[in-house]
Scaffold this active site. Structure first.
Site, PDB file in Angstrom:
ATOM      1  N   HIS A  61       0.830  -1.215   0.000  1.00  0.00           N
ATOM      2  CA  HIS A  61       0.000   0.000   0.000  1.00  0.00           C
ATOM      3  C   HIS A  61       0.861   1.261   0.000  1.00  0.00           C
ATOM      4  CE1 HIS A  61      -4.122   1.702   1.395  1.00  0.00           C
ATOM      5  NE2 HIS A  61      -3.409   2.649   0.817  1.00  0.00           N
ATOM      6  N   HIS A  81       1.513   5.141  -2.054  1.00  0.00           N
ATOM      7  CA  HIS A  81       1.062   6.152  -3.018  1.00  0.00           C
ATOM      8  C   HIS A  81       2.284   6.906  -3.534  1.00  0.00           C
ATOM      9  CE1 HIS A  81      -3.238   5.849  -1.825  1.00  0.00           C
ATOM     10  NE2 HIS A  81      -2.742   5.571  -0.640  1.00  0.00           N
ATOM     11  N   ASN A  87      -4.640   5.800  -7.252  1.00  0.00           N
ATOM     12  CA  ASN A  87      -5.236   7.144  -7.239  1.00  0.00           C
ATOM     13  C   ASN A  87      -4.224   8.211  -7.652  1.00  0.00           C
ATOM     14  OD1 ASN A  87      -3.798   6.919  -4.841  1.00  0.00           O
ATOM     15  ND2 ASN A  87      -5.215   8.180  -3.669  1.00  0.00           N
ATOM     16  N   ASP A  95      -8.607   2.601  -3.919  1.00  0.00           N
ATOM     17  CA  ASP A  95      -8.130   3.199  -2.660  1.00  0.00           C
ATOM     18  C   ASP A  95      -8.202   4.729  -2.672  1.00  0.00           C
ATOM     19  OD1 ASP A  95      -7.053   3.112  -0.022  1.00  0.00           O
ATOM     20  OD2 ASP A  95      -5.244   3.951  -0.877  1.00  0.00           O
ATOM     21  N   HIS A 121     -10.970   0.311   0.365  1.00  0.00           N
ATOM     22  CA  HIS A 121     -10.817   1.417   1.313  1.00  0.00           C
ATOM     23  C   HIS A 121     -12.162   1.491   2.043  1.00  0.00           C
ATOM     24  CE1 HIS A 121      -9.594   5.700   2.284  1.00  0.00           C
ATOM     25  NE2 HIS A 121     -10.904   5.835   2.358  1.00  0.00           N
ATOM     26  N   HIS A 151      -5.903  -0.824   5.382  1.00  0.00           N
ATOM     27  CA  HIS A 151      -5.729   0.034   6.574  1.00  0.00           C
ATOM     28  C   HIS A 151      -6.881  -0.029   7.586  1.00  0.00           C
ATOM     29  CE1 HIS A 151      -8.137   2.512   3.950  1.00  0.00           C
ATOM     30  NE2 HIS A 151      -7.127   3.006   3.271  1.00  0.00           N
ATOM     31  N   ASP A 185       0.534   2.455   3.820  1.00  0.00           N
ATOM     32  CA  ASP A 185      -0.295   3.564   3.311  1.00  0.00           C
ATOM     33  C   ASP A 185       0.547   4.842   3.201  1.00  0.00           C
ATOM     34  OD1 ASP A 185      -2.366   5.063   2.300  1.00  0.00           O
ATOM     35  OD2 ASP A 185      -3.583   5.018   4.114  1.00  0.00           O
ATOM     36  N   HIS A 214       2.327  14.259   0.796  1.00  0.00           N
ATOM     37  CA  HIS A 214       1.608  15.507   0.493  1.00  0.00           C
ATOM     38  C   HIS A 214       2.565  16.673   0.689  1.00  0.00           C
ATOM     39  CE1 HIS A 214      -2.407  13.867   0.071  1.00  0.00           C
ATOM     40  NE2 HIS A 214      -2.281  13.206   1.203  1.00  0.00           N
ATOM     41  N   GLY A 217      -3.418  11.686   5.317  1.00  0.00           N
ATOM     42  CA  GLY A 217      -2.326  10.764   4.998  1.00  0.00           C
ATOM     43  C   GLY A 217      -0.964  11.222   5.464  1.00  0.00           C
TER      44      GLY A 217
HETATM   45 ZN   LIG Z   1      -7.163   4.110   1.602  1.00  0.00          ZN
END
Ligand SMILES: [Zn+2]
Length: 375
Positions: A14, A16, A48, A113, A140, A193, A265, A269, A284
């Site tokens: 997981h 991003h 995403n 997600d 999610h 998560h 996860d 950002h 996040g």
């Molecule tokens: Zn998620």
């Protein structure tokens, strides 16, 4: 005395990476560098991105970006990049994506997600088709109707600042629906998560029933209680939100019992999106470079779990949710090597990730990846 332990590749199912999308916060290259420094042998990227990863072309783009990273930096450690793809077209929740073509392209599993697939019929069609393809659907599990405009669980800070609350039912309603669809379709289901004691209990019951249901716990949900958030600092804001001490103890118990695997996860950002307090900041935190030390700390140091069982939750269990194609790529994944007995603290300012949204600064562990210590 220090000791070195070698395990089969740890897999973070997981992460991003904001590529394409917001590469200033994490490119494929910087994300893989963070994974390498964090000791991982493979990662699974979430879809995403912008645009969303819902086509074989979008998956290929990510592999090309990994190839460019290997060619330009020739890193010592080369984590395998596995790609997940959307359940629904554009991650919009309305129409099931072309799952068949994504399987052809080697997708690891399906997930929307960041969003819950709220339409029951769409989820059922997706899980029927995924089951026929021998694939896992990951969810999610946060029902947006139950969540409303909530940003945090009920806790002293929420009451002090009068913040809108996310009820436990946001998670349990979603998990109950997902398990019901798993039961009628026979599709493998993975809850991403998981954050509440009640959610864990639903997963335990489903496993006892013999359903193919798995779930993951993040380092932050295992480590930090919402009751301990001292100020309006969005480095403690994520979706799902941090739970209370009872949630933490049930999550830890479930890891000990082999009910839950780990995943970070990792969600980069920019500072400007995390400096707006709980009400307005993005959800996040990042975690790739601290996940191995911190899960060791909570599960081995504090809970007395054996190193082998701890390692299984990073290495063996994640394999169960991957497609056959993705699993075959793991033959190239480097082993995870950790050193134990070298107590030190997380230093977020030294991360190679391009982002800094992380609440772990100063937290200590006895166990660090060899790659981290060498960097
Ligand atoms: Zn998620």
């Amino acid at each position: 005395m220090n000791s070195k332990l070698v395990f089969p590749a740890f897999i973070d199912v997981h992460v991003h990476f904001r590529d394409p999308g917001v590469p200033s916060t994490e490119t494929t290259a910087s994300g893989l560098s963070a994974a390498a420094r964090g000791g991982f042998g493979a990662v699974v990227t979430m879809p995403n991105t912008s645009p969303a990863c819902d086509s074989p072309e979008a998956m290929l783009y990510q592999q090309r970006r990994r190839d460019e990273w290997l060619a330009s930096e020739n890193p010592q450690r080369k984590p395998v990049l596995l790609t997940s793809a959307c359940i629904t077209k554009g991650r919009a929740g309305r129409e099931v994506a072309n799952l068949e073509s994504l399987v052809e392209a080697g997708v690891a599993f399906f997930t929307d997600d960041g969003s819950y697939v709220a339409d029951d019929h769409v989820m059922e069609e997706a899980m029927r088709r995924a089951a026929a393809l021998d694939m896992t659907v990951c969810d999610h599990a946060m029902d947006p109707k139950e969540q409303g405009d909530g940003v945090i669980r009920d806790c002293p800070l929420a009451r002090r600042l009068n913040l809108p609350i996310i009820p436990v039912s946001a998670e349990t309603t979603a998990i109950k629906r997902d398990i019901a669809v798993c039961r009628v379709t026979g599709c493998r289901l993975h809850i991403q998560h998981i954050s509440t004691a009640e959610g864990v209990s639903l997963v335990r019951d489903a496993q006892k029933e013999g359903l193919a249901v798995t779930a993951e716990a993040t380092p932050h949900h295992l480590l930090i209680s919402c009751d301990d958030i001292a100020k309006d600092d969005a480095n403690f804001k994520m979706a799902p939100p941090l739970g209370n001490k009872e949630d933490i103890s049930e999550l830890r118990r479930a890891v000990k019992d082999g009910v839950l695997m780990f995943a970070t996860d990792h969600a980069p950002h920019p500072a400007e999106k995390k400096s707006l307090g709980f009400l307005k900041s993005a959800n996040g935190i990042i975690g790739l470079e601290a996940a191995i030390p911190l899960t060791w700390r909570v599960m081995v140091e504090e809970e007395g779990l054996s190193p082998d069982k701890w390692a299984a939750a990073w290495s063996i269990m994640p394999r169960s949710i991957l497609s056959n194609r993705a699993e075959s790529l793991l033959a190239n994944a480097p082993d995870t090597v950790v050193e134990v007995g070298n107590r030190r603290a997380v230093e977020v300012s030294n991360f190679v990730s391009l982002s800094r949204n992380c609440p772990y600064d100063g937290i200590k562990s006895d166990c660090w990846p060899a790659d981290f210590l060498a960097s």
